[in-house]
Design a protein around this motif. Sequence first.
Motif, short mmCIF file in Angstrom:
data_model
loop_
_atom_site.label_atom_id
_atom_site.label_comp_id
_atom_site.label_asym_id
_atom_site.label_seq_id
_atom_site.Cartn_x
_atom_site.Cartn_y
_atom_site.Cartn_z
N SER A 32 0.82 -1.23 0.00
CA SER A 32 0.00 0.00 0.00
C SER A 32 0.84 1.26 0.00
N ALA A 33 1.99 1.26 -0.70
CA ALA A 33 2.87 2.43 -0.66
C ALA A 33 2.20 3.68 -1.22
N GLY A 34 1.46 3.54 -2.32
CA GLY A 34 0.83 4.71 -2.94
C GLY A 34 -0.21 5.35 -2.05
N GLY A 38 1.42 6.98 1.01
CA GLY A 38 2.05 8.27 0.71
C GLY A 38 1.05 9.41 0.65
N ARG A 39 -0.11 9.15 0.03
CA ARG A 39 -1.15 10.19 -0.04
C ARG A 39 -1.66 10.55 1.36
N ILE A 51 9.85 8.57 -5.68
CA ILE A 51 8.63 8.24 -6.42
C ILE A 51 7.41 8.78 -5.69
N LEU A 52 7.35 8.57 -4.37
CA LEU A 52 6.22 9.06 -3.59
C LEU A 52 6.17 10.58 -3.59
N ASP A 53 7.33 11.23 -3.50
CA ASP A 53 7.36 12.69 -3.52
C ASP A 53 6.84 13.24 -4.84
N ALA A 54 7.02 12.47 -5.93
CA ALA A 54 6.55 12.91 -7.24
C ALA A 54 5.08 12.59 -7.46
#
Length: 692
Positions: A13-15, A18-19, A519-522
């Motif tokens: 659940s990384a995406g 991150g949100r 990637i998460l910062d982007a």
Amino acid sequence: MSGIFISYRRSDSAGHTGRLFDRLRATFGERRVFIDVCDIDAGSDFARTIERRIGACDVLLAIIGREWLDSRNAGGGRRLEEAGDFVRQEIAAALRRGLVVIPVLVEQARMPAAAELPAALRELAGRNAFALRDERWDGDVEQLIGQIRKQIPSRRLLGWRLARWTPRIARLAYATALGLALVFSARLAWQRWWPSGIAEVPDIARLEIGAARSVLERAGLRLGAQDHEYRQGVRADLVIGQDPDPGLVVKRGRAVDVVLASAAGEVPALSGRTREDAAALLQEQGLTLGRVAERETSQVPPGQVLAQSPPPGTVPAGRGPYAVDIVIAKAPPGPLPIGAFGSGPIREAPPVEERPVPAGPSIRVPDVSGLSLEAAKAVIAEAGLTLGAVRRQQLTEAAPGSVLSQSPLAGSEAARGARIDLTVAQRDEAADLVHVRRVVGMEVGSAKEALARQGLVASAAIGAAPAGAAPGTVLSQSPAPGRAVHRGATIALLYAPEAPAAAVPALVGLTLAAAERRILDAGMTPGERFYRAVDDRPEGTVIAQDPLPGAAAVRPGAPIALTVARRGPELPPPPPSRGTLTLRLGAAADIDAGRMTASGADDLAYKPAGGGGPYVSGTNLEPVNGAAYAVVGVADAERCRQATYSTQARSAANLVRKQLCLRTNEGSYVAITVDRLVSGAAETLEISFSRL
């Protein structure tokens, strides 16, 4: 210090994490929300740092996606069973310390049962879970923030220590308090000027209509229009949708429109289907198969539905349960005539001569309800009876030209040659009118599909989006919802601009942790991870990425696949847990391996409908080699394990935009969505899959 600890598994659940992390930091402050990838310095002891941070927090959020429970290590063992698994350590430490632990479900994941968890985590099963839905992300996160605020004392949350304030901070706090007092006074004055005041819309989902009305009235609102929609797995008369959304602030006295779950959907057309296919189609609509009778006929292939009751398009009323009776065609004894079942040239039958026939022995009157007038004529003539008077009745919910009733009734005895009078459905101009459904707040693509199902055409344009509007959602529609229009009318839609595409960052040369953080910062999501044996790169560094940096911009949340350097022999890439496949007509796919194949391991085949003749056409999606599937409302692990599976081929056109549970020939469960059917010279079927 106090705050919020986010426990998650990167491969799961990384995406979503991150949100949520960005939103919580913006609300509570950067120093009050802890996540491993951002807040552990290089060289720090990971386990000790996590233990120390958990001890300084009031709340732990356990982010649970679809793969959280069954995530596996390289040896195939479940990671939660490992004593050294960091996710297990984080949650176990929070439970031991008595912290508030909130399971947060994403990607429609289910809450694990106590028996599925290791002993150290079984207490987690008793905690009330909170679901974050992609389609209502902002509203759900706001509600989650409200729950967190209740658990963290305000003085600790803000970190104020009056005894340690410096004079400069005290002056700043005084100015802030004065400003808040002025704002509060202005709001009171505004509410006196506006006597009705304002109210926050409560969440009434899953409440019965009486309870929902009471909740709204207590909030100073009233119940508005009520619509009904069938939702598989949801009890009838429960609220499944509302407008405005919960959490919004509106004028007191405003009406809140609701959508209630109906006990069943409208009766589908079953003519020409097999008994098994008819039963599966009825199950999708919350209906059951009732009485099954057989009738000898050479007009329809054996085993196919010849008639049904009630007719197609009937909308059941009340709480049910509802059964649909069918008549199955049976081949008559003896040799078949040329042209039977579409096996030879089709010749137009001569008109039935309506003249008296000498009376003979009594025969049983056949049931022709639901058949077309031409089919009813053939069945009546074959039974040795004569077509009598045909009366037309205007009816909007039945197919035009279908038989509504007959006299004498089916099953009664009549003399050979007796006349059978029929009442046939007829549409008038008013039947072409439809009431425009509400699509405001829906994603623009889904809104177009919803209007197309009503026989309407959507014309969409980008409009000026108010603050907080979700990108790509419908802002307004014209004509207004509920307005009666003719089929084929154009509905103008204004929708919020799509989220701007983002440039893919350069990741080669970074460590895996740094690459995933970038990637998460982007605003993107770490995708699949591959390992390649190399000697000239440090172990654990990224040596390739897909898509490449500087390539075409991608949408927010898009997955970025990484290839990481390692020592030793190269590992084969694991089968993808989710993905998209394009099946050409005649092709097959091995869903377990996540690729197109042509072997005995295939699970799904995309084939032309076989048999020829006028009763079979189009293309089918068929499970093969022992695989089976079931059409469900929402394909999750629990529903897929309880579903009734079928190996029958289904029309591909009827499966578009539907969710299926696939039980592969290896025994695993996969959620399938048929995304798109492209017809033409090269027919293709696009499907997306997600392993459960």
